[in-house]
Scaffold this active site. Sequence first.
Site, PDB file in Angstrom:
ATOM      1  N   TYR A 170      -5.674  10.713   5.032  1.00 33.14           N
ATOM      2  CA  TYR A 170      -4.339  11.014   4.561  1.00 33.14           C
ATOM      3  C   TYR A 170      -4.415  11.895   3.311  1.00 33.14           C
ATOM      4  CZ  TYR A 170      -3.155   7.701   8.172  1.00 33.14           C
ATOM      5  OH  TYR A 170      -3.045   7.089   9.389  1.00 33.14           O
TER       6      TYR A 170
ATOM      7  N   GLN B   5       0.856  -1.186   0.000  1.00 31.45           N
ATOM      8  CA  GLN B   5       0.000   0.000   0.000  1.00 31.45           C
ATOM      9  C   GLN B   5       0.894   1.238   0.000  1.00 31.45           C
ATOM     10  OE1 GLN B   5      -2.060   1.596   3.576  1.00 31.45           O
ATOM     11  NE2 GLN B   5      -3.944   1.051   2.512  1.00 31.45           N
TER      12      GLN B   5
END
Length: 353
Positions: A181, A98
């Site tokens: 994020y 990721q």
Amino acid sequence: MLFTPLSLREVTLRNRIAVSPMCQYSAGPDGRATEWHLVHLGSRAVGGAGLVVFEATAVEARGRISPADLGLWEDGQIEPLARIVRFVEQHGAVACVQLAHAGRKASVRAPWDRAGEPLAAGEGGWEVAGASAVPFGPAHPVPRPLDASGLRGVVEAFVSAARRALSAGFRALELHFAHGYLVHQFLSPLANRREDGYGGSLEHRTRLAREITSAVRGVWPERLPLLVRVSATDWAEGGWDIEGTVALARALKELGVDLVDTSSGGLVPTAQVPVGPGYQAAFAERIRREAGLATGAVGMITAPEQAEHILRTGQADLVLLARELLRDPYWPIHAALRLRAQPAWPAQYERAR
């Protein structure tokens, strides 16, 4: 269903159980993977998972959540990850990384160190960037809004990290657009107050997500799957919601994304999240139905029968487990026994049958 293989492009998972990416805050000071990651991720592959998603791995140093995050912003970080990839793949699982950038949520302590408080400059902290000059919370620093040059740099950082991921041997890649994020900060009106081509309308707020996806898909081989993790909703009034997520998923499909890993929340600390068994599966189902894209369901999935139900009722194509796989790395083997399927016993453990 849970133990039916799943093919994404030219990669086939042995079952539909994935290890959800879980930050371990255990990397070396240079962002390199350690023995902890080898054991943590390797044991879940030995335990029978079909897909092992490595934790949020920063595409640039300032994009780390904490100083102990994994990174792929330089070539020296490739081999420590490649060692783990080889082990995971040797034991029958597909390794996926990721790629992430924390944006305004960067430069904090590990969760067990003063509850993840922001790091001061004298404690090793650094300047954080974001969509707009809106801090995550009252104790967090005001991020510096990314200008045109900074935005190009972020896209290039994702591309470079994707190339390094390929060199490390990963056969799947996930882009982290969730949990408050950086990319999620651009998606949500609660964090994005921009008045340029990256703010305002849905098209503008999704622009960075689309640019990163298109650029990464351009260097990630056609034969290998590309996943994206999203937060389907901010769980906060005026924030990012499921309607925007479905629209984004449709655009991502056109750009070559193969599966949307459907989570939620993380953008604002005041969100009221109704956590409960399978509480995000309905979002995965709606994206799957309305965007025509494979989805993964994640969030309080604990029982084999629950996971089987999510798949059989068409809510998702894959289930991702986090806490339950921390409690039991061999959950896939135990689930197979419960559901009368063939467990993926490693040869070394055959005597335990």
